[in-house]
Write a protein that holds these residues in place. Structure first.
Motif, PDB file in Angstrom:
ATOM      1  N   ASP A 128      13.326   0.087 -11.723  1.00 37.54           N
ATOM      2  CA  ASP A 128      12.308   0.144 -12.158  1.00 37.54           C
ATOM      3  C   ASP A 128      12.243  -0.441 -13.700  1.00 37.54           C
ATOM      4  OD1 ASP A 128       9.342   0.001 -12.617  1.00 37.54           O
ATOM      5  OD2 ASP A 128       9.050   2.275 -12.851  1.00 37.54           O
TER       6      ASP A 128
ATOM      7  N   SER B 145      18.555  -0.739 -17.619  1.00 34.21           N
ATOM      8  CA  SER B 145      19.218   0.122 -16.741  1.00 34.21           C
ATOM      9  C   SER B 145      19.364   1.800 -17.194  1.00 34.21           C
ATOM     10  CB  SER B 145      20.549  -0.444 -16.545  1.00 34.21           C
ATOM     11  OG  SER B 145      21.216  -0.561 -17.609  1.00 34.21           O
TER      12      SER B 145
ATOM     13  N   SER C 151      19.843   3.444 -13.521  1.00 35.26           N
ATOM     14  CA  SER C 151      19.631   2.320 -12.390  1.00 35.26           C
ATOM     15  C   SER C 151      19.383   2.960 -11.127  1.00 35.26           C
ATOM     16  CB  SER C 151      20.737   1.435 -12.549  1.00 35.26           C
ATOM     17  OG  SER C 151      21.617   1.888 -12.430  1.00 35.26           O
ATOM     18  N   SER C 152      19.666   4.062 -10.961  1.00 38.54           N
ATOM     19  CA  SER C 152      19.362   4.747  -9.625  1.00 38.54           C
ATOM     20  C   SER C 152      20.003   3.984  -8.412  1.00 38.54           C
ATOM     21  CB  SER C 152      17.958   5.105  -9.432  1.00 38.54           C
ATOM     22  OG  SER C 152      17.140   5.596 -10.314  1.00 38.54           O
TER      23      SER C 152
ATOM     24  N   HIS D 120      18.313   0.800  -7.643  1.00 35.68           N
ATOM     25  CA  HIS D 120      16.710   0.951  -7.290  1.00 35.68           C
ATOM     26  C   HIS D 120      16.262   1.009  -8.683  1.00 35.68           C
ATOM     27  CE1 HIS D 120      17.129   1.234  -2.946  1.00 35.68           C
ATOM     28  NE2 HIS D 120      18.100   1.956  -3.274  1.00 35.68           N
TER      29      HIS D 120
END
Length: 391
Positions: free
Chosen positions: A254, A379, A248-249, A252
């Motif tokens: 996508d 995620s 899930s950075s 952030h």
């Protein structure tokens, strides 16, 4: 020493446990059942095994406990990689590389679990999600997997115009295939209207968009090519494999691309082929949107076109452009322990051998693909892609 596993290892034996509810059978016994079944299919015995691979579903101390339970006294190599449902595709890749580098000659991979008999529901064996680092910040919020996949589906609809009917076609195709599988949990053929009449679980996903929960398991045996040639079984070579992670950075996220973009690219590069060369695909189908995302990310169609690709029966053997999950998949047949990567490998091998049910066997089965997603596509997840080639 070769750096590519292409042609360096073969799948010599497979077995899928016929049960879908394992009352009165322990998890260890399920592992033993599938191990012995796969070895018998290959024409080998436990004494031939010198490499063992399993995930967190293996009971006790995992690989240690199962090696003793099975009586594997000649082990030289062990791998207990755990990445959820994709674990067993990674095990195939790792086993092929261990064989290629001389660390083992005969690798046994087992998967088995019994969440239904144990009353555990849709959880992953041996995985304590309460201990993941971000859980302390999100513990008041329920996060069953369907919520995350519903988010992915809704975003896909918003960006690309994907419809609920296009999602439903994935289930329709699975049901058409499951009718030919005597062990499938759901064998009733469904129409588009049947799927659309299913109650909504997490909008836009309906109950029919969700995989089954089952007990059971399966096993694979990989060997050196010269051993495979001596066994008088159809030879299935590992042509290429790839693995990739996406998370899930830090928020952030996508949701429109999965790690399959990268794992598939690696597998195709190693095999020296493209998605256009594949005539059958075992694609992870935890939910119908999972299949649509993988059709795009692996390269069978452009991003955003997965729904259109799946529509109108295009995933049904004998009528569609790309037969997918011809055993009925996780949506209809089997999703043991809520980790479907093993069954994806098993049906891919059947297709590559030409041993799938005659009603769903693809005529051109020289190159087939299996792909798994472990974790949550919304995620953290790990993708594994394996390309098989018939000798």
């Amino acid at each position: 020493m070769a750096s590519s596993i292409k042609g360096q290892a073969c799948i010599a034996g497979i077995f899928e446990h016929p049960t879908r509810r394992a009352d009165g059978i322990s998890t260890a016994q399920l592992h033993a059942d599938v191990a012995l079944g796969a070895l018998a299919d290959a024409g080998l015995s436990l004494s031939d095994v010198d490499g063992y691979f399993c995930g967190a579903d293996a009971p006790g101390l995992g690989g240690f406990s199962m090696a003793e339970y099975l009586g594997l006294t000649g082990l030289r190599y062990m791998d207990t990689t755990e990445t959820g449902g994709s674990s067993y595709l990674l095990h195939v890749s790792h086993a092929a590389r261990a064989i290629m580098t001389g660390q083992c000659n005969v690798a046994l991979i087992t998967m088995a679990d019994r969440p239904l008999a144990a009353g555990a529901g849709p959880v992953l064996a041996g995985v304590d999600m309460s201990q993941v680092p971000e859980r302390e910040f999100a513990s008041p919020v329920p996060v069953p997997p369907v919520f995350g996949y519903a988010m992915v589906a809704r975003r896909h609809m918003h960006e690309f115009g994907t419809t609920a009917e296009q999602l439903a076609w994935v289930k329709v195709a699975a049901s058409h295939h499951a009718q030919h599988n005597p062990h499938a949990k759901l064998r009733e053929v469904l129409s588009l209207e049947d799927v659309m009449a299913s109650p909504v679980v997490a909008a836009p996903l309906r109950r029919a968009d969700c995989c089954v929960v089952t007990d059971g398991g399966g096993a694979l045996v990989l060997t050196r090519p010269e051993i495979a040639r001596s066994l008088k079984r159809p030879i299935v070579k590992i042509a290429g494999a790839g693995e990739a992670m996406k998370h899930s950075s830090g928020g952030h996220v996508d949701p429109l691309h999965s790690a399959g973009v990268f794992s598939a690219a690696k597998a195709f590069e190693e095999a020296g082929v493209t998605a256009r060369d594949i005539r059958y695909a075992s694609l992870y189908d935890s939910f119908t949107i999972t299949v649509i995302m993988q059709l795009e990310d692996i390269g069978f169609c452009e991003k955003g076109q997965g729904g259109r690709f799946a529509a109108d029966g295009n995933l049904i053997a004998g009528q569609g452009r790309l037969p997918v999950n011809t055993d009925g998949g996780g949506l209809c047949s089997n999703h043991p322990g809520n980790k479907g990567g093993m069954t994806k490998m098993l049906e891919a091998v059947r297709q590559c051998r030409g041993e799938a049910h005659p009603a769903v066997q693809v005529p051109n089965h020289d190159l087939v693909l299996a792909h798994g997603t472990g974790g949550l596509m919304s995620s953290q997840h790990m993708a594994g892609t394996v390309i098989l080639e018939a000798a």
